[in-house]
Design a protein around this motif. Structure first.
Motif, PDB file in Angstrom:
ATOM      1  N   SER A 179       0.823  -1.154   0.192  1.00 15.40           N
ATOM      2  CA  SER A 179       0.133   0.062  -0.007  1.00 15.40           C
ATOM      3  C   SER A 179       1.039   1.136  -0.034  1.00 15.40           C
ATOM      4  O   SER A 179       1.973   1.169   0.528  1.00 15.40           O
ATOM      5  CB  SER A 179      -0.849   0.002   1.032  1.00 15.40           C
ATOM      6  OG  SER A 179      -1.924  -1.078   1.161  1.00 15.40           O
ATOM      7  N   PHE A 180       0.299   2.234  -0.632  1.00 20.06           N
ATOM      8  CA  PHE A 180       1.023   3.457  -0.686  1.00 20.06           C
ATOM      9  C   PHE A 180       0.079   4.605  -0.682  1.00 20.06           C
ATOM     10  O   PHE A 180      -1.090   4.475  -1.154  1.00 20.06           O
ATOM     11  CB  PHE A 180       2.096   3.640  -1.660  1.00 20.06           C
ATOM     12  CG  PHE A 180       1.516   3.466  -3.246  1.00 20.06           C
ATOM     13  CD1 PHE A 180       1.162   4.696  -3.769  1.00 20.06           C
ATOM     14  CD2 PHE A 180       1.133   2.348  -3.662  1.00 20.06           C
ATOM     15  CE1 PHE A 180       0.347   4.793  -5.051  1.00 20.06           C
ATOM     16  CE2 PHE A 180       0.709   2.328  -4.965  1.00 20.06           C
ATOM     17  CZ  PHE A 180       0.275   3.490  -5.651  1.00 20.06           C
ATOM     18  N   ALA A 181       0.510   5.830  -0.251  1.00 19.78           N
ATOM     19  CA  ALA A 181      -0.213   6.928  -0.133  1.00 19.78           C
ATOM     20  C   ALA A 181       0.449   8.283  -1.074  1.00 19.78           C
ATOM     21  O   ALA A 181       1.493   8.187  -0.978  1.00 19.78           O
ATOM     22  CB  ALA A 181      -0.719   7.398   1.024  1.00 19.78           C
ATOM     23  N   ILE A 182      -0.258   8.876  -1.831  1.00 17.30           N
ATOM     24  CA  ILE A 182       0.161   9.875  -2.455  1.00 17.30           C
ATOM     25  C   ILE A 182       0.017  11.196  -1.803  1.00 17.30           C
ATOM     26  O   ILE A 182      -1.094  11.198  -1.081  1.00 17.30           O
ATOM     27  CB  ILE A 182      -0.235  10.173  -3.792  1.00 17.30           C
ATOM     28  CG1 ILE A 182      -0.101   8.696  -4.766  1.00 17.30           C
ATOM     29  CG2 ILE A 182       0.144  11.150  -4.631  1.00 17.30           C
ATOM     30  CD1 ILE A 182      -0.712   8.872  -6.131  1.00 17.30           C
ATOM     31  N   MET A 183       0.865  12.094  -1.448  1.00 17.72           N
ATOM     32  CA  MET A 183       0.637  13.196  -0.595  1.00 17.72           C
ATOM     33  C   MET A 183      -0.610  13.936  -1.059  1.00 17.72           C
ATOM     34  O   MET A 183      -0.863  14.463  -2.136  1.00 17.72           O
ATOM     35  CB  MET A 183       1.774  14.030  -0.704  1.00 17.72           C
ATOM     36  CG  MET A 183       1.672  15.216   0.259  1.00 17.72           C
ATOM     37  SD  MET A 183       1.942  14.496   1.717  1.00 17.72           S
ATOM     38  CE  MET A 183       3.460  15.091   2.291  1.00 17.72           C
ATOM     39  N   GLY A 184      -1.491  13.945  -0.267  1.00 16.28           N
ATOM     40  CA  GLY A 184      -2.632  14.694  -0.564  1.00 16.28           C
ATOM     41  C   GLY A 184      -3.688  14.143  -1.490  1.00 16.28           C
ATOM     42  O   GLY A 184      -4.899  14.542  -1.733  1.00 16.28           O
ATOM     43  N   GLY A 185      -3.371  12.878  -1.776  1.00 14.13           N
ATOM     44  CA  GLY A 185      -4.224  11.914  -2.847  1.00 14.13           C
ATOM     45  C   GLY A 185      -4.741  10.727  -2.024  1.00 14.13           C
ATOM     46  O   GLY A 185      -4.552  10.631  -0.922  1.00 14.13           O
ATOM     47  N   PRO A 186      -5.260   9.973  -3.041  1.00 13.03           N
ATOM     48  CA  PRO A 186      -5.585   8.594  -2.651  1.00 13.03           C
ATOM     49  C   PRO A 186      -4.864   7.523  -2.112  1.00 13.03           C
ATOM     50  O   PRO A 186      -3.635   7.644  -2.412  1.00 13.03           O
ATOM     51  CB  PRO A 186      -6.586   7.993  -3.817  1.00 13.03           C
ATOM     52  CG  PRO A 186      -5.560   8.653  -5.048  1.00 13.03           C
ATOM     53  CD  PRO A 186      -5.304   9.945  -4.428  1.00 13.03           C
ATOM     54  N   SER A 187      -5.376   6.827  -1.183  1.00 14.06           N
ATOM     55  CA  SER A 187      -4.382   5.607  -0.525  1.00 14.06           C
ATOM     56  C   SER A 187      -4.969   4.459  -1.307  1.00 14.06           C
ATOM     57  O   SER A 187      -6.208   4.074  -1.136  1.00 14.06           O
ATOM     58  CB  SER A 187      -4.760   5.541   0.690  1.00 14.06           C
ATOM     59  OG  SER A 187      -4.033   4.415   1.506  1.00 14.06           O
ATOM     60  N   TYR A 188      -4.173   3.806  -1.985  1.00  8.12           N
ATOM     61  CA  TYR A 188      -4.435   2.527  -2.675  1.00  8.12           C
ATOM     62  C   TYR A 188      -4.228   1.337  -1.777  1.00  8.12           C
ATOM     63  O   TYR A 188      -3.141   1.150  -1.122  1.00  8.12           O
ATOM     64  CB  TYR A 188      -3.604   2.267  -4.043  1.00  8.12           C
ATOM     65  CG  TYR A 188      -3.861   3.430  -5.119  1.00  8.12           C
ATOM     66  CD1 TYR A 188      -4.829   3.073  -5.984  1.00  8.12           C
ATOM     67  CD2 TYR A 188      -3.339   4.741  -5.130  1.00  8.12           C
ATOM     68  CE1 TYR A 188      -5.086   4.033  -7.056  1.00  8.12           C
ATOM     69  CE2 TYR A 188      -3.296   5.504  -5.820  1.00  8.12           C
ATOM     70  CZ  TYR A 188      -4.402   5.220  -7.038  1.00  8.12           C
ATOM     71  OH  TYR A 188      -4.786   6.179  -7.805  1.00  8.12           O
ATOM     72  N   SER A 189      -5.120   0.346  -1.793  1.00  7.28           N
ATOM     73  CA  SER A 189      -5.305  -0.816  -1.156  1.00  7.28           C
ATOM     74  C   SER A 189      -4.345  -1.796  -1.908  1.00  7.28           C
ATOM     75  O   SER A 189      -4.865  -1.930  -3.219  1.00  7.28           O
ATOM     76  CB  SER A 189      -6.475  -1.306  -0.756  1.00  7.28           C
ATOM     77  OG  SER A 189      -6.928  -0.528   0.323  1.00  7.28           O
ATOM     78  N   SER A 190      -3.603  -2.841  -1.295  1.00  7.90           N
ATOM     79  CA  SER A 190      -3.067  -3.951  -2.288  1.00  7.90           C
ATOM     80  C   SER A 190      -3.801  -5.080  -2.555  1.00  7.90           C
ATOM     81  O   SER A 190      -3.387  -5.590  -3.379  1.00  7.90           O
ATOM     82  CB  SER A 190      -1.569  -4.032  -1.510  1.00  7.90           C
ATOM     83  OG  SER A 190      -1.779  -4.510  -0.296  1.00  7.90           O
ATOM     84  N   THR A 191      -4.619  -5.164  -1.571  1.00  9.91           N
ATOM     85  CA  THR A 191      -5.579  -6.433  -1.798  1.00  9.91           C
ATOM     86  C   THR A 191      -7.101  -6.128  -1.563  1.00  9.91           C
ATOM     87  O   THR A 191      -7.411  -4.869  -0.926  1.00  9.91           O
ATOM     88  CB  THR A 191      -5.352  -7.404  -0.825  1.00  9.91           C
ATOM     89  OG1 THR A 191      -5.726  -6.852   0.706  1.00  9.91           O
ATOM     90  CG2 THR A 191      -4.102  -7.805  -0.536  1.00  9.91           C
ATOM     91  N   LEU A 192      -8.151  -6.665  -2.031  1.00  7.85           N
ATOM     92  CA  LEU A 192      -9.205  -6.377  -2.104  1.00  7.85           C
ATOM     93  C   LEU A 192      -9.757  -6.513  -0.437  1.00  7.85           C
ATOM     94  O   LEU A 192     -10.635  -5.594  -0.393  1.00  7.85           O
ATOM     95  CB  LEU A 192     -10.158  -7.526  -2.812  1.00  7.85           C
ATOM     96  CG  LEU A 192     -11.557  -7.329  -2.981  1.00  7.85           C
ATOM     97  CD1 LEU A 192     -12.008  -5.461  -3.468  1.00  7.85           C
ATOM     98  CD2 LEU A 192     -12.376  -8.021  -4.134  1.00  7.85           C
ATOM     99  N   ASP A 193      -9.262  -7.302   0.116  1.00 10.60           N
ATOM    100  CA  ASP A 193      -9.570  -7.582   1.540  1.00 10.60           C
ATOM    101  C   ASP A 193      -9.520  -6.332   2.353  1.00 10.60           C
ATOM    102  O   ASP A 193     -10.305  -6.075   3.234  1.00 10.60           O
ATOM    103  CB  ASP A 193      -9.102  -8.731   2.159  1.00 10.60           C
ATOM    104  CG  ASP A 193      -9.870 -10.134   1.538  1.00 10.60           C
ATOM    105  OD1 ASP A 193     -10.931 -10.183   0.989  1.00 10.60           O
ATOM    106  OD2 ASP A 193      -8.969 -11.165   1.488  1.00 10.60           O
ATOM    107  N   GLU A 194      -8.142  -5.696   2.038  1.00  8.78           N
ATOM    108  CA  GLU A 194      -7.899  -4.698   2.882  1.00  8.78           C
ATOM    109  C   GLU A 194      -8.891  -3.651   2.441  1.00  8.78           C
ATOM    110  O   GLU A 194      -9.263  -2.630   3.288  1.00  8.78           O
ATOM    111  CB  GLU A 194      -6.283  -4.364   2.553  1.00  8.78           C
ATOM    112  CG  GLU A 194      -5.831  -2.934   2.985  1.00  8.78           C
ATOM    113  CD  GLU A 194      -4.485  -2.647   2.642  1.00  8.78           C
ATOM    114  OE1 GLU A 194      -4.253  -1.504   2.766  1.00  8.78           O
ATOM    115  OE2 GLU A 194      -3.716  -3.469   1.858  1.00  8.78           O
ATOM    116  N   PHE A 195      -8.913  -3.314   1.096  1.00  5.13           N
ATOM    117  CA  PHE A 195      -9.946  -2.093   0.820  1.00  5.13           C
ATOM    118  C   PHE A 195     -11.274  -2.485   1.317  1.00  5.13           C
ATOM    119  O   PHE A 195     -11.789  -1.375   1.678  1.00  5.13           O
ATOM    120  CB  PHE A 195     -10.058  -2.333  -0.901  1.00  5.13           C
ATOM    121  CG  PHE A 195     -11.255  -1.168  -1.203  1.00  5.13           C
ATOM    122  CD1 PHE A 195     -10.837   0.020  -1.624  1.00  5.13           C
ATOM    123  CD2 PHE A 195     -12.442  -1.578  -1.480  1.00  5.13           C
ATOM    124  CE1 PHE A 195     -12.035   0.988  -1.764  1.00  5.13           C
ATOM    125  CE2 PHE A 195     -13.435  -0.881  -1.844  1.00  5.13           C
ATOM    126  CZ  PHE A 195     -13.154   0.658  -2.044  1.00  5.13           C
TER     127      PHE A 195
END
Length: 115
Positions: free
Chosen positions: A2-18
């Motif tokens: 997972s990573f977050a873009i400064m001021g942007g969305p946080s992407y989940s690496s798995t569907l379960d996490e999302f």
């Protein structure tokens, strides 16, 4: 990963996490939360997004195997959005999940689902 873009969305690496994170966002601010699902035909992927104006969580997939979980998540979100986040809704969702699981197992066994 997972990573977050400064001021942007946080992407989940798995569907379960999302699913866990998206439901937590909705439960923490049900009146502000918005959920969207978008198919990007050019890229051949499905993008799920949950936001409450202060956080944005996204998940993208091109795996057909994720569709069943996404369908269950959509049903869960529709129930939460229409019925509220009470304990009654949680028991309703548990019953719906049990019925869906029983129907799926019956289908695999070649038997009609009992109602």
């Amino acid at each position: 990963l997972s990573f977050a873009i400064m001021g942007g969305p946080s992407y989940s690496s798995t569907l379960d996490e999302f699913i866990l994170r998206a439901e937590a966002v909705f439960r923490s601010s049900p009146y502000l939360a918005r959920y969207s699902l978008k198919y990007r035909a050019r890229e051949g992927r499905l993008v799920l997004k949950m936001t409450d104006n202060s956080s944005v969580i996204m998940y993208a997939t091109h795996q057909a195997s994720d569709l069943r979980k996404i369908e269950r998540f959509n049903n869960r979100m529709f129930a939460l959005m229409s019925r509220g986040t009470s304990a009654d809704t949680d028991s309703f969702l548990a019953q719906q999940e049990a019925e869906a699981q029983a129907a799926h197992l019956a289908m695999l066994a070649g038997k009609p689902a009992a109602h």
